[in-house]
Design an enzyme around this catalytic site. Structure first.
Site, short mmCIF file in Angstrom:
data_model
loop_
_atom_site.label_atom_id
_atom_site.label_comp_id
_atom_site.label_asym_id
_atom_site.label_seq_id
_atom_site.Cartn_x
_atom_site.Cartn_y
_atom_site.Cartn_z
N SER A 108 7.46 23.01 -7.70
CA SER A 108 7.43 23.60 -6.71
C SER A 108 8.00 24.93 -5.71
CB SER A 108 7.12 22.02 -5.93
OG SER A 108 7.36 21.48 -4.75
N TYR B 247 -0.28 27.80 0.78
CA TYR B 247 0.71 27.49 0.37
C TYR B 247 1.93 26.37 -0.09
CZ TYR B 247 4.14 28.71 -3.62
OH TYR B 247 4.92 28.32 -4.48
N1 NAP Z 1 8.38 33.44 -7.54
C1 NAP Z 1 8.75 32.76 -6.24
O1 NAP Z 1 9.30 33.10 -5.99
C2 NAP Z 1 8.63 31.05 -6.21
C3 NAP Z 1 8.95 30.13 -5.64
C4 NAP Z 1 8.88 29.74 -5.65
C5 NAP Z 1 7.99 28.72 -6.89
N2 NAP Z 1 7.05 29.47 -7.24
C6 NAP Z 1 6.76 28.68 -7.77
O2 NAP Z 1 6.57 28.89 -9.68
C7 NAP Z 1 5.74 28.97 -10.60
C8 NAP Z 1 5.69 30.36 -11.58
O3 NAP Z 1 5.42 31.19 -10.76
P1 NAP Z 1 6.54 32.76 -10.74
O4 NAP Z 1 7.13 32.57 -9.81
O5 NAP Z 1 6.38 33.05 -12.48
O6 NAP Z 1 5.23 33.76 -10.41
P2 NAP Z 1 4.10 34.57 -11.76
O7 NAP Z 1 4.95 35.60 -12.81
O8 NAP Z 1 3.09 35.12 -10.84
O9 NAP Z 1 3.56 33.47 -12.67
C9 NAP Z 1 2.63 32.53 -12.67
C10 NAP Z 1 1.98 32.27 -13.69
O10 NAP Z 1 0.54 31.18 -12.76
C11 NAP Z 1 -0.32 31.75 -13.96
N3 NAP Z 1 -1.71 31.03 -13.32
C12 NAP Z 1 -2.42 31.32 -12.17
N4 NAP Z 1 -3.85 30.14 -12.38
C13 NAP Z 1 -3.25 30.12 -13.29
C14 NAP Z 1 -4.52 29.32 -14.09
N5 NAP Z 1 -5.35 29.40 -12.72
N6 NAP Z 1 -3.89 28.66 -15.41
C15 NAP Z 1 -3.64 29.09 -15.90
N7 NAP Z 1 -2.73 29.75 -16.00
C16 NAP Z 1 -2.16 30.15 -14.39
C17 NAP Z 1 0.15 33.48 -14.19
O11 NAP Z 1 -1.48 33.53 -15.36
P3 NAP Z 1 -2.05 35.25 -15.17
O12 NAP Z 1 -0.99 35.84 -16.07
O13 NAP Z 1 -3.05 34.52 -15.69
O14 NAP Z 1 -1.59 35.08 -13.27
C18 NAP Z 1 0.89 33.13 -14.19
O15 NAP Z 1 1.45 33.27 -16.16
C19 NAP Z 1 4.46 29.03 -9.75
O16 NAP Z 1 4.07 27.71 -9.17
C20 NAP Z 1 4.79 29.23 -8.45
O17 NAP Z 1 4.20 28.54 -7.37
C21 NAP Z 1 7.60 30.70 -7.07
#
Ligand code: NAP
Length: 249
Positions: A126, A140
């Site tokens: 989350s 979001y």
């Molecule tokens: N970074 C932050 O500051 C942060 C903070 C709190 C929570 N989060 C959460 O952490 C999780 C991972 O985020 P991250 O920071 O690692 O970002 P990220 O590098 O953008 O990774 C997100 C991943 O989700 C994939 N994705 C998006 N839509 C998808 C779909 N329909 N089906 C399958 N895969 C999909 C993306 O794949 P593609 O390459 O195909 O787009 C990417 O591999 C997310 O749930 C995000 O909401 C992030």
């Protein structure tokens, strides 16, 4: 050997989590919308599979190809930053389709098998924004808050079946692709009235200032997911990153 299925492994937390489970001797189904095995180290225990969480048939195919799953990590997610008035309805629906319904569908797909084996761990990634509401993140945050509420209820009904359910709450991690992916979505559709601009500039400056300190590193999230999966005594909510830990205190 235990098996973990992780969604969204092309970058960020998902990729680093897949790498860690491989290092720890797990069999890893690293799923991606566009499979690219080169983003992870080569291993006989690595299975890179196509999976789009917004496409139920792709979920069925991937889960069917993996076989028995000990742990599911619902990591895939998309973000959006902007005033709600300028956020198109299609964007809100897209956030919920990936972040909420994608999580629901993944769990629906693995539950029959986890229930039959009488064990399993489900970890939903989350966000710390659900602990401290911030402007420009209403859609979001609402999607992640829905994941929290759903996961809380699910944990209660799955525990008697031997299935553990946990929430990981990462803080702000500017080093993943999350921000650039969100900016790409925002450039496609954004119709914000000019009256918001001064406030948006002010909030963005504060986000950038916070991001420059990298309060959450991907390794914090990897550690939190690993703990959630492997430590039976791990609390239900696991904050990841110094900012998230401070909010949870
Ligand atoms: N970074 C932050 O500051 C942060 C903070 C709190 C929570 N989060 C959460 O952490 C999780 C991972 O985020 P991250 O920071 O690692 O970002 P990220 O590098 O953008 O990774 C997100 C991943 O989700 C994939 N994705 C998006 N839509 C998808 C779909 N329909 N089906 C399958 N895969 C999909 C993306 O794949 P593609 O390459 O195909 O787009 C990417 O591999 C997310 O749930 C995000 O909401 C992030």
């Amino acid at each position: 050997m235990k098996t973990v299925l992780i969604t969204g492994c092309s970058s960020g937390f998902g990729r680093e989590t897949a790498r860690h489970f491989l290092d720890q001797g797990w069999s890893v189904a690293a799923t991606m919308r566009t499979p690219d095995p080169t983003v992870l180290p080569a291993s006989d225990h690595l299975h890179v599979l196509p999976l789009d969480v917004s496409d139920p048939s792709s979920i069925t195919r991937a889960v069917g190809a993996v076989g028995p799953i000990d742990a599911l990590v619902n990591n895939a997610g998309i973000g959006w930053l902007g005033a709600f008035e300028g956020t198109p309805d299609a964007t809100v629906r897209s956030l919920f389709k990936t972040n909420v319904f994608g999580t629901f569908e993944m769990i629906r797909a693995v539950l029959p098998q986890m229930r039959a084996q009488g064990s399993g761990v489900i970890v939903n990634v989350s966000s710390s924004v659900t602990m401290k509401p911030l402007p420009l993140l209403s859609a979001y945050t609402a999607s992640k808050a829905a994941v929290n509420a759903y996961t809380e209820c699910l944990a209660l009904e799955l525990a008697p079946l031997g299935i553990r359910t946990r929430l990981v709450l990462p803080g702000q991690a500017p080093s993943t692709s999350f921000g650039s992916n969100a900016r790409a979505l925002m450039s496609e559709a954004n119709d914000t009235p000019g009256a918001y601009q001064a406030f948006i500039d002010q909030v963005m400056a504060s986000f950038m200032e916070n991001a420059s300190q990298e309060p959450t590193h991907p390794s914090d999230v990897v550690e939190a997911v690993w703990r959630a999966v492997t430590d039976e005594n791990c609390p239900f909510r696991v904050p990841a990153g110094s900012d998230a830990v401070a909010l949870a205190a």
